[in-house]
Design a protein around this motif. Structure first.
Motif, PDB file in Angstrom:
ATOM      1  N   THR A 125       4.221  46.401 -28.031  1.00 30.81           N
ATOM      2  CA  THR A 125       3.736  45.154 -27.459  1.00 30.81           C
ATOM      3  C   THR A 125       2.236  44.952 -27.627  1.00 30.81           C
ATOM      4  OG1 THR A 125       3.419  46.200 -25.314  1.00 30.81           O
ATOM      5  CG2 THR A 125       5.522  45.128 -25.683  1.00 30.81           C
ATOM      6  N   SER A 126       1.533  45.967 -28.098  1.00 29.22           N
ATOM      7  CA  SER A 126       0.087  45.789 -28.104  1.00 29.22           C
ATOM      8  C   SER A 126      -0.452  45.251 -29.430  1.00 29.22           C
ATOM      9  CB  SER A 126      -0.631  47.081 -27.698  1.00 29.22           C
ATOM     10  OG  SER A 126      -0.250  48.124 -28.523  1.00 29.22           O
ATOM     11  N   LEU A 127       0.435  45.001 -30.390  1.00 28.47           N
ATOM     12  CA  LEU A 127      -0.009  44.318 -31.610  1.00 28.47           C
ATOM     13  C   LEU A 127       0.472  42.874 -31.561  1.00 28.47           C
ATOM     14  CD1 LEU A 127       0.762  46.969 -34.372  1.00 28.47           C
ATOM     15  CD2 LEU A 127      -1.390  46.528 -33.220  1.00 28.47           C
ATOM     16  N   ASN A 128      -0.372  41.990 -32.088  1.00 30.14           N
ATOM     17  CA  ASN A 128       0.001  40.569 -32.095  1.00 30.14           C
ATOM     18  C   ASN A 128       1.085  40.321 -33.141  1.00 30.14           C
ATOM     19  OD1 ASN A 128       0.123  37.781 -32.285  1.00 30.14           O
ATOM     20  ND2 ASN A 128      -2.023  37.561 -31.721  1.00 30.14           N
ATOM     21  N   ARG A 148      -4.804  41.856 -24.544  1.00 33.61           N
ATOM     22  CA  ARG A 148      -5.712  42.910 -24.089  1.00 33.61           C
ATOM     23  C   ARG A 148      -6.279  43.656 -25.300  1.00 33.61           C
ATOM     24  NH1 ARG A 148      -2.999  47.092 -20.138  1.00 33.61           N
ATOM     25  NH2 ARG A 148      -2.208  47.739 -22.151  1.00 33.61           N
ATOM     26  N   THR A 149      -5.392  43.903 -26.284  1.00 35.33           N
ATOM     27  CA  THR A 149      -5.874  44.551 -27.510  1.00 35.33           C
ATOM     28  C   THR A 149      -6.968  43.704 -28.147  1.00 35.33           C
ATOM     29  OG1 THR A 149      -3.603  45.275 -27.850  1.00 35.33           O
ATOM     30  CG2 THR A 149      -5.140  45.606 -29.670  1.00 35.33           C
ATOM     31  N   HIS A 202      -5.060  34.171 -30.944  1.00 33.80           N
ATOM     32  CA  HIS A 202      -4.045  35.146 -30.540  1.00 33.80           C
ATOM     33  C   HIS A 202      -2.988  34.569 -29.619  1.00 33.80           C
ATOM     34  CE1 HIS A 202      -5.844  38.812 -32.271  1.00 33.80           C
ATOM     35  NE2 HIS A 202      -6.936  38.089 -32.213  1.00 33.80           N
ATOM     36  N   ARG A 225      -0.152  53.900 -35.483  1.00 35.46           N
ATOM     37  CA  ARG A 225      -1.218  54.177 -36.450  1.00 35.46           C
ATOM     38  C   ARG A 225      -2.064  52.933 -36.685  1.00 35.46           C
ATOM     39  NH1 ARG A 225       0.252  58.485 -40.242  1.00 35.46           N
ATOM     40  NH2 ARG A 225       1.993  59.581 -39.313  1.00 35.46           N
ATOM     41  N   ASP A 237       8.474  59.420 -30.759  1.00 33.95           N
ATOM     42  CA  ASP A 237       9.330  60.597 -30.854  1.00 33.95           C
ATOM     43  C   ASP A 237       8.496  61.867 -31.020  1.00 33.95           C
ATOM     44  OD1 ASP A 237      11.982  59.932 -30.560  1.00 33.95           O
ATOM     45  OD2 ASP A 237      12.048  58.999 -32.533  1.00 33.95           O
ATOM     46  N   ASP A 283       1.708  51.214 -25.472  1.00 38.50           N
ATOM     47  CA  ASP A 283       2.944  50.765 -26.087  1.00 38.50           C
ATOM     48  C   ASP A 283       2.682  50.038 -27.397  1.00 38.50           C
ATOM     49  OD1 ASP A 283       5.364  49.843 -26.773  1.00 38.50           O
ATOM     50  OD2 ASP A 283       5.808  48.857 -24.875  1.00 38.50           O
ATOM     51  N   GLY A 307       5.988  54.566 -34.856  1.00 40.56           N
ATOM     52  CA  GLY A 307       4.889  55.470 -35.178  1.00 40.56           C
ATOM     53  C   GLY A 307       3.839  54.789 -36.042  1.00 40.56           C
ATOM     54  N   MET A 308       4.329  53.997 -37.004  1.00 42.72           N
ATOM     55  CA  MET A 308       3.404  53.280 -37.881  1.00 42.72           C
ATOM     56  C   MET A 308       2.593  52.263 -37.086  1.00 42.72           C
ATOM     57  SD  MET A 308       4.233  53.846 -41.257  1.00 42.72           S
ATOM     58  CE  MET A 308       5.220  52.987 -42.437  1.00 42.72           C
ATOM     59  N   ALA A 329     -10.097  43.978 -26.248  1.00 45.25           N
ATOM     60  CA  ALA A 329     -10.692  45.297 -26.420  1.00 45.25           C
ATOM     61  C   ALA A 329     -11.394  45.420 -27.763  1.00 45.25           C
ATOM     62  CB  ALA A 329      -9.625  46.379 -26.289  1.00 45.25           C
ATOM     63  N   GLU A 361      15.908  62.909 -31.690  1.00 45.53           N
ATOM     64  CA  GLU A 361      14.948  61.830 -31.479  1.00 45.53           C
ATOM     65  C   GLU A 361      15.677  60.498 -31.337  1.00 45.53           C
ATOM     66  OE1 GLU A 361      11.041  62.950 -33.681  1.00 45.53           O
ATOM     67  OE2 GLU A 361      12.687  63.385 -35.008  1.00 45.53           O
ATOM     68  N   SER A 362      14.948  59.456 -31.003  1.00 46.92           N
ATOM     69  CA  SER A 362      15.612  58.178 -30.759  1.00 46.92           C
ATOM     70  C   SER A 362      16.377  57.744 -32.011  1.00 46.92           C
ATOM     71  CB  SER A 362      14.581  57.112 -30.367  1.00 46.92           C
ATOM     72  OG  SER A 362      13.580  57.044 -31.333  1.00 46.92           O
ATOM     73  N   SER A 372       7.625  50.738 -38.254  1.00 44.74           N
ATOM     74  CA  SER A 372       8.297  51.515 -37.211  1.00 44.74           C
ATOM     75  C   SER A 372       7.307  51.817 -36.091  1.00 44.74           C
ATOM     76  CB  SER A 372       8.807  52.814 -37.805  1.00 44.74           C
ATOM     77  OG  SER A 372       7.703  53.586 -38.206  1.00 44.74           O
ATOM     78  N   ASN A 386       1.214  32.378 -30.591  1.00 47.53           N
ATOM     79  CA  ASN A 386       2.455  32.916 -30.048  1.00 47.53           C
ATOM     80  C   ASN A 386       3.161  31.950 -29.118  1.00 47.53           C
ATOM     81  OD1 ASN A 386       3.012  35.857 -30.770  1.00 47.53           O
ATOM     82  ND2 ASN A 386       0.805  35.796 -30.481  1.00 47.53           N
ATOM     83  N   ASP A 392       0.428  42.092 -23.755  1.00 42.22           N
ATOM     84  CA  ASP A 392      -0.426  43.244 -24.041  1.00 42.22           C
ATOM     85  C   ASP A 392      -1.374  42.998 -25.212  1.00 42.22           C
ATOM     86  OD1 ASP A 392       0.640  44.675 -22.037  1.00 42.22           O
ATOM     87  OD2 ASP A 392       1.740  46.112 -23.284  1.00 42.22           O
ATOM     88  N   TYR A 393      -0.892  42.254 -26.221  1.00 44.32           N
ATOM     89  CA  TYR A 393      -1.728  42.143 -27.412  1.00 44.32           C
ATOM     90  C   TYR A 393      -2.977  41.320 -27.163  1.00 44.32           C
ATOM     91  CZ  TYR A 393       1.384  38.124 -27.836  1.00 44.32           C
ATOM     92  OH  TYR A 393       2.123  37.008 -27.579  1.00 44.32           O
ATOM     93  N   MET A 449     -10.245  51.018 -27.739  1.00 46.22           N
ATOM     94  CA  MET A 449      -9.161  51.580 -26.960  1.00 46.22           C
ATOM     95  C   MET A 449      -7.847  51.535 -27.732  1.00 46.22           C
ATOM     96  SD  MET A 449      -8.448  50.794 -22.977  1.00 46.22           S
ATOM     97  CE  MET A 449      -7.027  51.394 -22.087  1.00 46.22           C
ATOM     98  N   PHE A 475      -3.784  51.579 -27.033  1.00 43.82           N
ATOM     99  CA  PHE A 475      -2.926  51.325 -25.886  1.00 43.82           C
ATOM    100  C   PHE A 475      -1.610  52.082 -25.979  1.00 43.82           C
ATOM    101  CE2 PHE A 475      -5.866  47.821 -26.096  1.00 43.82           C
ATOM    102  CZ  PHE A 475      -6.296  47.753 -24.777  1.00 43.82           C
ATOM    103  N   GLU A 500       9.138  59.355 -41.273  1.00 36.35           N
ATOM    104  CA  GLU A 500       9.790  59.113 -39.999  1.00 36.35           C
ATOM    105  C   GLU A 500      11.289  59.023 -40.214  1.00 36.35           C
ATOM    106  OE1 GLU A 500       8.176  56.061 -37.581  1.00 36.35           O
ATOM    107  OE2 GLU A 500       6.150  56.408 -38.294  1.00 36.35           O
TER     108      GLU A 500
END
Lengths: 318, 328, 348, 295
Positions: free
Chosen positions: C115-118, A206-207, A222, C174, C198, C112, C170-171, A210, B43-44, C168, A226, A203-204, C108, C110, B272
């Motif tokens: 998985t969307s950060l390297n 794609r990030t 990237h 962000r 959550d 999840d 949520g972070m 993007a 929550e989780s 975490s 990995n 996925d990353y 954009m 994403f 959190e």
């Protein structure tokens, strides 16, 4: 991090004890003993008995092992039972030849293999991918001694470009280096391709796209970063395999390295020399694996974090 | 009031990890009435799934008692437990991971029948007949009998999971997030199915979820958990009309209602979820609480009955009162 | 399929940030073709938010990826359509030109964040990367900007040198938002940005997106299956089913003056928080197989109002009001009305 | 609901098992088909050699026929003792196949048991098994093989043991990790909830689902074992002469490398083709079994 290194180094001790015990006992169990070759027809049974006592053959194997290891930890690996030379000296004098060959082949492998692997992964499914995959598959399927002999036939006898063997001058490096380098390239390129394929699905990436990161940077910055871990493992394994299993290539090219030394010692039932060689090689092997593990941490911050806190994360059910 | 089906007393489940002890479930007690649904929300990482698994002893609790019909199931031997297993089952969240991908629908549903000899002496015709009955009951078409889980969609897979649980003819089912992996329209189908089955077979449910509107719809009583502990426990109506614990209030106000203009005022929480590893002996919610003051450092607040049937664990709410003491 | 929706908004002379016209995207696999998006049109003005709502397989994410021209190819094929982002025809641009627009004009978030950060780059570097690419700043300046962005999304700037695994969920999301907003894009696509989070964290993140959007004047495409999120964040709503928009209008149009039977079904499937005794009325049946869509209206097999005609022909388009469009043949009968049972408006 | 009991309802509906799907995907993989075909051909050759070539025929010396170049009569030429290399090479296929399959069977069986016990039970058992495996893996594979053959004596059987023992750690590790992956799945918990015993869970739930990576490893490991054994033979740690094992044939040919390179070419080519077939089949299997490639 330091704690981890120390822990891993401490773990070396039991490993080496067990490995040496295993090897020593096995070699001791082998049919025939050291003194077989010293017994002559003129010797009386008393003479033979004296010889047996001299080599502690009347004592249990564990006694001989403890005595051997006592010497080992005092830097004394004993003397070759065939030539009478110090095992330590023989090993050290032969080691550079093997190390040089291994390093050359690793560099060869890494420089060629990683670009090839990336090239194939990016074009997965195309004719280019199939060609490189075919090439690497053939490379991994070829026995190294056979490849070595083929190169000898072609370059040493047919066109006489390089010497057929020996260890003098840069030209004598070429054929052994190509042989081991090609094996290394094939294995590493295959691994690079499959770990890149894995990462290319992530996925990353794609990030990154993007964000407008140009495709070549997507791959270089990237993806490759990995994909490093499995590639490193393969290179590390390759290096240790050449250090340990160089016997074949060294025999083909009459290369005076530790591999050939070990083969000779084992075939001559030179227990002290064989034990010394196998144990020393195992140490090298374990150390290389340790270095590879530490390199992981260098490449991957997640592993670094794990070492820093000195622990493995376990799954916690919520 | 009828005697409770389950009585849970001082249940604890700790996991040792190399970073410390995770207090996944930390000293909770509650009852489950027969034929009712107890909702557990949180929550989780709040320990709701662990609680559910401890109830039917899929996980061995670290300490505490779980009485099922006055029998402490934690003390039972393997063989005794195996007999009781028939009466208590579980439905999992992930209809992908909870079905063996190498088995067909027939095999999956027949497995509990075969392993527990529920139908002694039954031949394969009888077993198949029973499987078809179960499939019919959960709304799976007969023609799906030979299909494999990966050929089916999430809703149907969840129906297989329900049929497998029903095969044991249980009295009690732990529903662990049974609809959170499903699409809205399918989610409603499964919820309705579970309700129908409850009526028809007089089942008792523990319904574990993070989705407050679902738990509200589905449960008779609700427990709100935070970091391994119960912070509030009340009948569903009471909890939604009169939430007392600051965490429950925040949770309820975080529900997004699908109606124009319904989501304006919200209680905002800082930060959190903190780590459940070796938590200090104070109120676990204190760090994020909007009503935090020095009283809150005085140990872990006990779960007290504030009004009849309504329990809250907060230093700042006293029995008899109906709100926070001097809320600021 | 019409592009009339766009014509109308153009007449109003508003600044259009996004126009999607008759988009068709298929995934061509060895044995079958997944018809993911089958003629989608909508447009969006500066600073507005449109919600693309629908269930799994409705074609929401594919639509968003097509807007970025990031549909994975193979197997994805954009069969038809034009997409205009800030005046750029996305589908006609070269890879080079696209790289200049992505992350700058449109970006954009994403689904999840795990998985969307390297995992092997610091979060600071990941934010700074797009700043360096698009604004030609030096690394140290870009990194400083990255720290500011982190502060803006509520994370201390000093944490810019940390790696994603140290944050975490949520972070992480962000951080994902900070990456997307780093170059102040005019259009932001958010693909289920809070689904993995959550409840209380979801609220924080949604509030933050809302605040930033208002502050920066960004237009937002919010992709979600959660009608609660739509109610909270969107001005316009497009309900999608099997790769098509079935109902389109303002939030009030779709929520309070629901026309399409599928939209009605969605509302009736949700538990009513204010009345826990209410019955759920699920939509019967299942989503059609995207490799084998029915000839007529894709929703017809599950629709309780469906007629024989619905199963044969594509539904007719009907403009209910200036802002409200529905694709349903049932309205050919002037007396037709859906029977939405659940409460409407702000009585929740 | 059907009440007729003369036919199972499940018979009425077509069944496409997981195996059928794997076979289907294997069929569409060109590499796998090629590998599979080559292996079948080699098996046929072996069968032919077992039925029609005598040991005497390939070991009898004939000084008049020494070192003939390839011809119609002797397609691969003859060796220094006048023996037909073609027949010797065909005869030798049985050794490589036996070593490959036999060696891997040893490591597979032991590795499977050790790995699944370690993975399923965890804790102290896991630690003990894995430390043992670590130690075994700390001796380089090739040296280990050499030592084992020396200790046990040179024979086909001992070569198989040597090749088998050295791969035990690899199979233990792979089995353990795939068991670990499966063990944490919810369907194992579900089996627990319906009261299945540990043993039943291991054999009906865990092993069948953790098998894919093991099957792939088996296939490609057969190739590696063949190479390893040939290398041991080449260095004189293999099956004793006059058995025409391929590695040994190359080693014998080495003495005439200048004058009769054909003695080196052909046996080596056979090793390569055989190993290649197993490797390419392994690749195909990996693709066919990889759930990530499922659509």
């Amino acid at each position: 991090m330091l704690r981890y290194v120390i822990r891993r180094l401490l773990w070396l001790i039991p490993v080496l004890l067990c490995v040496s015990l295993l090897i020593y006992v096995l070699m001791d169990l082998a049919p025939g003993t050291v003194i077989d070759s010293m017994i002559t027809e003129q010797m009386t049974p008393e003479d033979i008995e004296k010889l047996r006592q001299e080599y502690d053959l009347d004592k249990p194997v564990i006694y001989r092992y403890v005595k051997y290891m006592w010497g080992f930890f005092h830097g004394d690996l004993g003397k070759s039972q065939v030539t009478g030379l110090s095992v330590w000296d023989s090993f050290i004098s032969r080691f550079p030849a093997t190390l040089k060959l291994s390093l050359v082949s690793v560099v060869f492998g890494a420089v060629l293999a990683i670009p090839i692997g990336i090239f194939a992964a990016q074009r997965a499914g195309t004719i280019w991918d199939n060609l490189t995959t075919g090439f690497t598959l053939i490379g991994t399927s070829m026995p190294s001694f056979w490849l070595g002999l083929l190169l000898l036939i072609l370059f040493a006898y047919k066109i006489q470009l390089f010497p057929a063997g020996g260890y003098q001058g840069p030209s004598s490096y070429v054929l052994p280096a190509i042989t081991s380098g090609l094996m290394m390239t094939a294995i590493t390129a295959r691994q690079t391709r499959s770990s890149m394929l894995e990462v290319l699905r992530a996925d990353y990436l794609r990030t990154a796209r993007a964000k407008g990161v140009p495709e070549r940077l997507v791959i270089r910055r990237h993806a490759l970063k990995n994909a490093w871990i499995p590639i490193l493992t393969t290179i590390g394994m390759g290096l240790s395999r050449f250090l340990a299993g160089s016997a074949v290539i060294e025999t083909v090219f009459s290369w005076p390295g530790i591999g050939r030394l070990t083969v000779e010692a084992v075939s001559q039932r030179d227990v002290t020399l064989a034990c010394g060689c196998v144990i020393m090689t195992s140490i090298l092997y374990v150390i290389i694996l340790l270095i590879v593990d530490l390199l992981y941490a260098f490449v991957d911050p997640r592993i670094r974090g794990k070492y820093a806190s000195g622990s493995r994360k376990r799954k916690v059910t919520a | 009031m009828a005697k409770a089906l389950f009585q849970v007393r001082n249940l604890k489940k700790y996991f040792k990890t190399s970073r410390g002890v995770v207090h996944a479930v930390d000293d909770i007690s509650f009852d489950i009435e027969e034929g009712k649904t107890l909702g557990i929300v949180g929550e989780s990482g709040c320990g709701k799934s662990t609680t559910g698994r401890c109830l039917i002893r899929l996980i061995e609790p670290t300490s505490g008692q779980v009485f099922y019909r006055d029998q402490d199931i934690c003390q039972l031997s393997r063989a005794e437990m195996k007999k009781l297993r028939k009466e208590m089952q579980i439905i999992f969240q992930d209809p992908y991971a909870s079905l063996n991908p190498r088995k067909s629908v027939l095999q999956i549903i027949a497995e509990p029948l075969l392993y527990n000899k529920i139908m002694p002496g039954a031949d394969k015709f009888a077993i198949e007949k029973r499987v078809l009955e179960l499939m019919d009951k959960v709304g799976l078409a007969e023609r799906l009998i030979n299909t494999y889980p990966h050929e089916l969609d999430g809703g149907r897979r969840q129906r297989i999971g329900i049929a497998r649980a029903l095969a044991m003819e249980p009295k009690f089912i732990v529903c662990d997030e049974p609809v959170s992996a499903l699409d809205v329209s399918i989610q409603a189908q499964i919820l309705n199915l579970l309700k129908e089955l409850q009526r028809e077979l007089s089942l008792t449910y523990v319904f574990i979820t993070h989705d407050l509107s679902v738990v509200n719809h589905f449960s008779d009583d609700i427990i709100v958990m935070y970091l391994g502990q119960i912070v509030e426990k009340a009948p569903a109506d009471e909890l939604f009309e009169n939430p007392l614990h600051p965490y429950t209030q925040a949770l309820l106000s975080a529900i997004l209602v699908p109606a124009v203009g319904a989501n304006r005022d919200r209680i905002k929480l800082r930060g959190e979820l903190t780590s459940p590893i070796d938590p200090p002996p104070v109120c676990r919610f204190a760090k994020r609480c909007n009503y935090y003051n020095q009283d809150c450092a005085a140990g872990v607040p006990p779960l007290l009955e504030i009004t009849p049937g309504h329990f809250v664990a907060c230093h700042r709410i006293k029995p008899g009162s109906n709100t926070l003491v001097e809320a600021n | 399929m019409g592009s009339e929706i766009n014509d109308r908004t153009v007449q109003d002379n508003k600044e259009l940030v996004l126009e999607v016209e008759d988009l068709i995207v298929h995934y061509v696999l060895q044995e079958e073709t997944v018809e993911a998006v089958n003629g989608v049109s909508f447009s969006l003005e500066r600073g507005k938010t449109i919600g693309l709502v629908g269930e799994t397989g409705a074609g929401k994410t594919t639509t968003a990826l097509a807007i970025m021209n990031l549909v994975p190819d193979p197997p994805g094929v954009i069969k038809n359509g034009t997409i205009t982002v800030c005046g750029h025809k996305m589908l006609d641009l070269s890879a080079n030109q696209l790289e200049k627009i992505r992350g700058k004009d449109v970006s954009m978030i994403f689904q999840d964040p795990m998985t969307s950060l390297n995992p092997v780059l610091t979060v600071g570097d990941q934010i700074a990367e797009s700043v360096m690419l698009h604004e030609n700043l030096s690394y140290s300046k870009a990194f400083k900007r990255a720290q500011e962005m982190l502060e803006m999304v509520g994370i201390p700037g000093t944490r810019a040198t940390e790696y994603p695994h140290q944050f975490s969920g949520g972070m992480k999301q962000r951080v994902g938002i900070a990456i997307a907003l780093a170059c102040n894009p005019k259009l932001l696509l958010a693909d289920e940005p809070t689904t993995a989070l959550d409840v209380t964290i979801q609220a924080q993140v949604l509030d933050m997106i809302d605040d930033l959007k208002r502050e920066l004047g960004t237009a937002l495409v919010m992709i979600t299956h959660d009608l609660g999120i739509v109610a909270k964040t969107c001005d316009l709503v497009a309900v999608m089913y099997a790769g098509r928009i079935v109902e389109y209008g303002t939030l009030e149009d779709v929520f309070d003056r629901t026309m399409h039977p599928y939209t009605e079904g969605l509302f009736n499937s949700l538990p009513d928080i204010s009345n826990r005794k209410s019955q759920l009325q699920p939509i019967p049946g299942l989503m059609p197989d995207p490799t084998n869509l029915p000839r007529g209206c894709a929703f017809a097999p599950r629709c309780r109002y469906a007629t024989a005609a619905c199963r044969e022909e594509q539904p007719s388009r009907r403009e209910v009001s200036e802002t409200h469009t529905v694709y349903c043949s049932a309205y050919d009968d002037p007396n037709f009305q859906i029977e939405r049972t659940r409460g409407r408006g702000g009585n929740g | 609901m059907s009440t007729a009991t003369d036919m199972l309802v499940s018979r009425k509906y077509a069944k496409r098992s997981g195996l059928a799907e794997i076979w289907y995907r294997l069929k569409t993989n060109k590499g796998a088909i090629a590998g599979f075909t080559i292996i079948v051909i080699i098996l046929l050759i072996t069968l032919y050699s077992i039925l029609f070539i005598d040991f005497e025929e390939v070991t009898a010396m004939n000084a008049a026929n020494r070192l003939q170049p390839p011809s119609l009569e002797h397609p691969f030429g003859t060796d220094d003792m006048g023996r037909d290399l073609f027949l010797r090479t065909l005869y030798g296929s049985r050794y490589s196949l036996l070593i490959g399959v036999g060696g891997v069977s040893i490591s597979l069986i032991i590795g499977l048991i050790l790995g699944s016990v370690a993975g399923y039970f965890g804790g102290l058992v896991d630690d003990l098994i894995m430390r043992f495996s670590d130690i075994l893996a700390s001796v380089p594979v090739f040296l280990m093989g050499m030592v084992i053959v020396t200790v046990l004596g040179q024979s086909l059987q001992n070569l198989i043991i040597a090749v088998g023992v050295t791969a035990i750690p690899e199979f233990t590790r792979i089995t353990r990790s795939s068991v670990l992956v499966v063990r944490n799945q919810e369907f194992v918990e579900a089996a627990n909830a319906i009261g299945m015993s540990n043993l039943a869970i291991i054999f009906t739930q865990v092993v069948p689902n953790g098998l894919s990576p093991i099957i792939v490893t088996v296939t490609s490991r057969i190739g590696a074992a063949i190479i390893e054994a040939a290398a041991l033979s080449f260095l004189g740690f293999g099956i004793p002469v006059p058995h025409p094992e391929w590695g040994l044939l190359v080693s014998e040919g080495r003495n005439y490398i200048r004058t009769a390179p054909n003695l080196t070419y052909f046996p080596g080519l056979f090793i390569m083709i055989t190993v290649f077939a197993f490797n390419i089949l392994g690749d195909g299997l990996r693709d066919a079994l990889d759930p990530k490639l499922k659509k």
